[in-house]
Structures are given as structure tokens and as C-alpha cells.
Design an enzyme around this catalytic site. Structure first.
Site, PDB file in Angstrom:
ATOM      1  N   GLU A 106       0.852  -1.213  -0.158  1.00 13.84           N
ATOM      2  CA  GLU A 106      -0.077  -0.090   0.111  1.00 13.84           C
ATOM      3  C   GLU A 106       0.695   1.430  -0.037  1.00 13.84           C
ATOM      4  O   GLU A 106       0.459   2.158  -0.737  1.00 13.84           O
ATOM      5  CB  GLU A 106      -1.015  -0.119   1.364  1.00 13.84           C
ATOM      6  CG  GLU A 106      -1.893   1.040   1.130  1.00 13.84           C
ATOM      7  CD  GLU A 106      -2.969   0.983  -0.028  1.00 13.84           C
ATOM      8  OE1 GLU A 106      -3.585   0.112   0.019  1.00 13.84           O
ATOM      9  OE2 GLU A 106      -2.895   2.010  -0.665  1.00 13.84           O
ATOM     10  N   VAL A 121       2.607   3.528  -3.354  1.00 10.45           N
ATOM     11  CA  VAL A 121       1.962   4.503  -4.158  1.00 10.45           C
ATOM     12  C   VAL A 121       1.213   5.551  -3.258  1.00 10.45           C
ATOM     13  O   VAL A 121       0.327   4.847  -2.518  1.00 10.45           O
ATOM     14  CB  VAL A 121       1.031   3.715  -5.232  1.00 10.45           C
ATOM     15  CG1 VAL A 121       0.395   4.897  -5.942  1.00 10.45           C
ATOM     16  CG2 VAL A 121       1.785   2.652  -6.215  1.00 10.45           C
ATOM     17  N   GLY A 131      12.157  15.879   3.654  1.00  9.96           N
ATOM     18  CA  GLY A 131      12.411  14.274   3.743  1.00  9.96           C
ATOM     19  C   GLY A 131      11.226  13.953   2.703  1.00  9.96           C
ATOM     20  O   GLY A 131      11.212  12.552   2.638  1.00  9.96           O
ATOM     21  N   ASP A 169      10.015   7.863 -10.421  1.00 10.57           N
ATOM     22  CA  ASP A 169       9.405   7.641  -9.177  1.00 10.57           C
ATOM     23  C   ASP A 169       7.936   7.477  -9.671  1.00 10.57           C
ATOM     24  O   ASP A 169       7.164   6.549  -9.423  1.00 10.57           O
ATOM     25  CB  ASP A 169       9.734   8.689  -8.154  1.00 10.57           C
ATOM     26  CG  ASP A 169       8.933   8.407  -6.771  1.00 10.57           C
ATOM     27  OD1 ASP A 169       9.223   7.161  -6.152  1.00 10.57           O
ATOM     28  OD2 ASP A 169       7.677   9.007  -6.477  1.00 10.57           O
ATOM     29  N   LYS A 217       5.151   4.369  -9.999  1.00 10.78           N
ATOM     30  CA  LYS A 217       3.948   4.197  -9.300  1.00 10.78           C
ATOM     31  C   LYS A 217       2.607   3.967 -10.339  1.00 10.78           C
ATOM     32  O   LYS A 217       1.729   3.140 -10.004  1.00 10.78           O
ATOM     33  CB  LYS A 217       3.604   5.422  -8.452  1.00 10.78           C
ATOM     34  CG  LYS A 217       4.606   5.549  -7.233  1.00 10.78           C
ATOM     35  CD  LYS A 217       4.718   6.933  -6.734  1.00 10.78           C
ATOM     36  CE  LYS A 217       5.503   6.926  -5.641  1.00 10.78           C
ATOM     37  NZ  LYS A 217       5.751   8.570  -5.075  1.00 10.78           N
ATOM     38  N   GLY A 227       6.533  11.397   2.666  1.00 12.00           N
ATOM     39  CA  GLY A 227       6.810  12.079   4.213  1.00 12.00           C
ATOM     40  C   GLY A 227       6.744  10.752   5.060  1.00 12.00           C
ATOM     41  O   GLY A 227       6.113   9.756   4.918  1.00 12.00           O
TER      42      GLY A 227
HETATM   43  N1  HSE Z   1      10.075  10.693  -3.391  1.00 10.09           N
HETATM   44  C1  HSE Z   1       8.545  10.475  -3.370  1.00 10.09           C
HETATM   45  C2  HSE Z   1       7.797  11.565  -3.480  1.00 10.09           C
HETATM   46  C3  HSE Z   1       8.471   9.610  -2.213  1.00 10.09           C
HETATM   47  O1  HSE Z   1       8.321  12.563  -3.678  1.00 10.09           O
HETATM   48  O2  HSE Z   1       6.629  11.102  -3.810  1.00 10.09           O
HETATM   49  C4  HSE Z   1       7.242   9.025  -1.747  1.00 10.09           C
HETATM   50  O3  HSE Z   1       6.959   7.966  -2.729  1.00 10.09           O
END
Ligand code: HSE
Length: 413
Positions: free
Chosen positions: A124, A127, A182, A196, A200, A298
Site C-alpha cells: 500500500e 503508491v 524528507g 518515481d 507508481k 513524508g
Molecule cells: N520521493 C517520493 C515522492 C516519495 O516525492 O513522492 C514518496 O514515494
């Protein structure tokens, strides 16, 4: 009593341990049994941590401990995470993970391994951070054929675009703040170049359409070419620029899929999604559009999804049959040249009148946009809906008497 091991004590790992112990009592009530984290795997030392007695550096300690029934993998990346996860599943332990890179690359294989060993593989947190989307997609929306999914799937890039649009902040400064908060990946190229978001949308498309979509099969662009000038022209068009991942069922059993910056009209629910928030629109044949919204990155939002999966894994020891897709040749993915949408094009003209005539001949009727400090020889316009290939060909011809400064797809959600 269920014993859990957490692999990795970085941002998400420490958040997972924090949420677990903060809400332990209510988690045990929901799981119907006592729970504890027996091990935390990390190569680093944490001398000030209150969980001193739980740290181990050797994964085999966890693998060989039959008391551990659920492993939470929050290391990220493929190595060594994939080997750890595969051997944990083979040893009869359920695995939950936030690792989108691993699920996008190896999801079909790991789901198969989980089924063979009658355990669960949940992801979970991979994504949408804290947004429930995987379970809603395969469980709550299971009555539907999913026709389309489109989402703002990366918190870091949405944060950067929001700072550029709202505050006129430069790209580098906005990225630095996202890193400090973060949100960003260890290598921020994964965020800003779209990888990224690509991982997803691959996970969502695999689940929605039942066949594994590999990231290499997906046309992927990031946000590094977006300028403050583009942002200004979009303002006059009552629209925002967002990094979108989208996948759509087409006829002939094919899907189209891509990740790219897109101009979205302000009236769309996706246009109002700002900062680190993500939103995912799912179009089901019975439900119509359903939109999932929340913090997409986060420490604690992501930990929330990991801990919820831990509880599901403790409660349901046998494999979830609806959370599945099969490995596949990639021939069900339509070539991106056939992707159809409108295009925003910004160009510097040698002669504005001549270029306007060329634009009319190449694109037909277009809508011209304006910006406050628009240079006299600059034009920006939005075309009608055309294929990617048609847009490429027309831009190549237009580049004869003009310099193309920017091109962004315009989506209609
Ligand atoms: N680096 C990713 C983002 C972290 O900024 O969405 C969460 O998957």
C-alpha cells in the site's frame, strides 16, 4: 502474539516504528492479538535509540527466526531489498513494503512467490504515501472494469511546481526545501526526471489491467524543462502544470500509458492539488470517477500505510487473491506515438505574422495564450487534440522558421 521485523531504519522505517508504538494498543485491538516489533535491521548504529535491544545487522537472524511472521521492508531500491523480500516470502513470512522500485520491477514475481508459499505481499505504501489506493483498487472497486487512472503521483515534483507557480520560486531552491522536508528520493533525479511517478503508475496499471507493466515500457518525462514563462502562459489559460502519470484502456485490448508534465484546467480536481499532496483519479465503468487525495510522501503518512499493511498481514495469513497480476510481454502497451491530446507550444518566431500563418497551416485552429512580459517575437498556443506523432511532425516543420521553446501536453480530466 505476532512478531514483526522492520528492514531499514531510515525516514520510513523510523516512522513505521514510531507509529507502531504510538498506536500499539489500538493496533492490537484491530489485529485481535498482541503484537511486537522483534527486530529492526540496519547496518548503522543508533546509540540513542530507545529500541537498542531490537537492532540487528544480519538479515539471517530474522530469516531463521520462526517467531517472525511479518517482515516490513522499507530499505528501498532493488539491492539487497529484493533478495531479502524473496527469501522472507519463501520462508513463509508475509512481507509488506513501501518499495515502489521493487514492486514496479518485480511485482509479478513476488506476488507469485507469495501465492506459492500461502503468505501475503502487500505494498500500500508504494503508491501515494498515506493515501489508500492499492486496497481500494483491488478490493473496494473490484466490481468495476477500470477504464483509466490518472494521478499526481510524486510529492516532490508537486511541491516544486507549487512553489514555482505560487511563489515564483526557482527550481533548485524548491528542490532543496523538498529534500530538507524528507520528501525527495536519495537521488532526486528519480523524482524530477519522472522515474518515481513512472514506477507508481506501473504498479497501478498492473493492478488495474492485470498484466505487469515494466517501467522501461513507459514514455517518461520529468519537470526539468518547465520554466516560469510556461507557468505564466498557463495562468492566462486558467490552468496549472502538473506531473501526471496516466494509463488508459484502449480498444484492441491495449493500454496507453505515460508520465509527463501536463497542463490541467483549473476546474479539474487535479489542478487544485498542491504541495506534497498527491491525487489519483480512477475511472471505473460502474462508479465513474473516484478521486483519492492525501499526503503522497513524508515519514508518518508513508508509515501509516506500512503499519496498516502489517495489521492486514497479521489478520489474513493466506494470500489475497484479488491483489494479483501476471507477468506479460509488453505488446499490450500501445506505442506512445499514438497517444492523443492537445498540445501547448511556445516558440520564438522570426516573423510573427509568417509563423502564425505556418501554425494555422500545420495545426489548424489554435488558441493563443498571453503572458505579462511576453516578448514581441514569442508565441504560445494550444492546439486541438492530435496524436503525438502528428505533434512531432508539425513541430519539426514549424521549427524551420521558428525556435520551439517549449511543448507541454494538455490533458482534459
Ligand atoms: N520521493 C517520493 C515522492 C516519495 O516525492 O513522492 C514518496 O514515494
Amino acid at each position: 502474539m505476532a512478531k514483526i521485523a522492520v528492514l531499514g531504519y531510515g525516514v520510513v522505517g523510523s516512522g513505521t516504528v514510531e507509529v507502531f508504538y504510538k498506536n500499539k494498543e489500538s493496533l492490537e485491538r484491530k489485529a485481535g492479538q498482541e503484537l511486537d516489533i522483534k527486530y529492526i535491521l540496519d547496518l548503522r548504529d543508533f546509540p540513542d535509540s530507545p529500541y537498542q535491544d531490537k537492532f540487528v545487522k544480519d538479515f539471517d537472524v530474522i530469516l531463521n527466526d520462526d517467531e517472525v511472521t511479518v517482515v516490513a521492508e522499507v530499505i528501498g531500491g532493488l539491492k539487497p531489498a529484493f533478495d531479502y523480500v524473496k527469501s522472507a516470502l519463501k520462508a513463509g513470512k508475509s512481507v509488506v513494503t513501501s518499495n515502489k522500485e521493487m514492486v514496479a520491477a518485480k511485482g509479478a514475481e513476488l506476488l507469485e512467490t507469495a501465492k506459492e508459499h500461502k503468505v501475503n505481499f502487500f505494498f500500500e505504501a508504494s503508491v501515494g504515501g498515506g493515501i489508500p489506493i492499492i486496497k481500494p483498487l483491488h478490493a473496494c472497486l473490484s466490481a468495476n472494469e477500470i477504464d483509466e487512472i490518472a494521478g499526481i503521483l510524486n510529492g516532490t515534483t508537486n511541491f516544486i511546481l507549487t512553489k514555482m507557480i505560487r511563489d515564483g520560486m526557482g527550481f533548485d531552491e524548491a528542490l532543496k526545501i523538498a529534500q530538507e522536508l524528507g520528501y525527495a528520493e536519495r537521488n532526486p533525479s528519480a523524482d524530477v526526471d519522472g522515474h518515481d511517478a513512472c514506477r507508481k503508475i506501473c504498479i497501478l496499471a498492473s493492478l488495474a489491467f492485470g498484466k505487469h507493466v515494466y517501467p522501461d515500457s513507459v514514455h517518461t518525462e520529468g519537470i526539468t524543462k518547465i520554466t516560469l514563462e510556461d507557468v505564466e502562459y498557463c495562468d492566462s489559460y486558467d490552468a496549472k502544470i502538473k506531473l501526471i502519470g496516466c494509463a488508459k484502456r484502449e480498444n484492441e485490448d491495449k493500454i496507453s500509458i505515460g508520465v509527463f508534465p501536463a497542463i490541467i484546467k483549473n476546474e479539474s480536481q487535479l489542478a487544485g492539488v498542491n504541495d506534497v499532496f498527491n491525487a489519483i483519479l480512477v475511472r471505473g465503468d460502474a462508479t465513474g470517477d473516484v478521486v483519492f487525495y492525501g499526503k503522497g510522501a513524508g515519514k508518518l503518512p508513508t508509515a501509516s500505510a506500512v503499519v496498516s499493511d502489517i495489521i492486514s498481514a497479521v489478520k489474513h495469513s493466506d494470500t489475497s487473491l484479488s491483489l494479483r497480476w501476471r507477468d506479460s510481454e509488453q505488446d499490450f502497451i500501445r506505442g506512445f506515438g499514438e497517444f492523443r491530446c492537445a498540445h501547448y507550444i511556445r516558440l520564438r518566431a522570426n516573423s510573427v505574422d509568417v509563423t502564425k500563418a505556418v501554425v494555422k497551416a500545420l495545426f489548424g485552429h489554435v488558441e493563443y495564450l498571453s503572458a505579462k512580459k511576453q516578448p514581441e517575437n514569442e508565441l504560445a498556443f494550444v492546439t486541438g487534440v492530435i496524436s503525438e506523432k502528428e505533434a512531432d511532425d508539425a513541430c519539426a516543420k514549424a521549427a524551420d522558421g521558428a525556435e520551439i521553446l517549449g511543448r507541454i501536453r494538455v490533458l482534459d480530466y
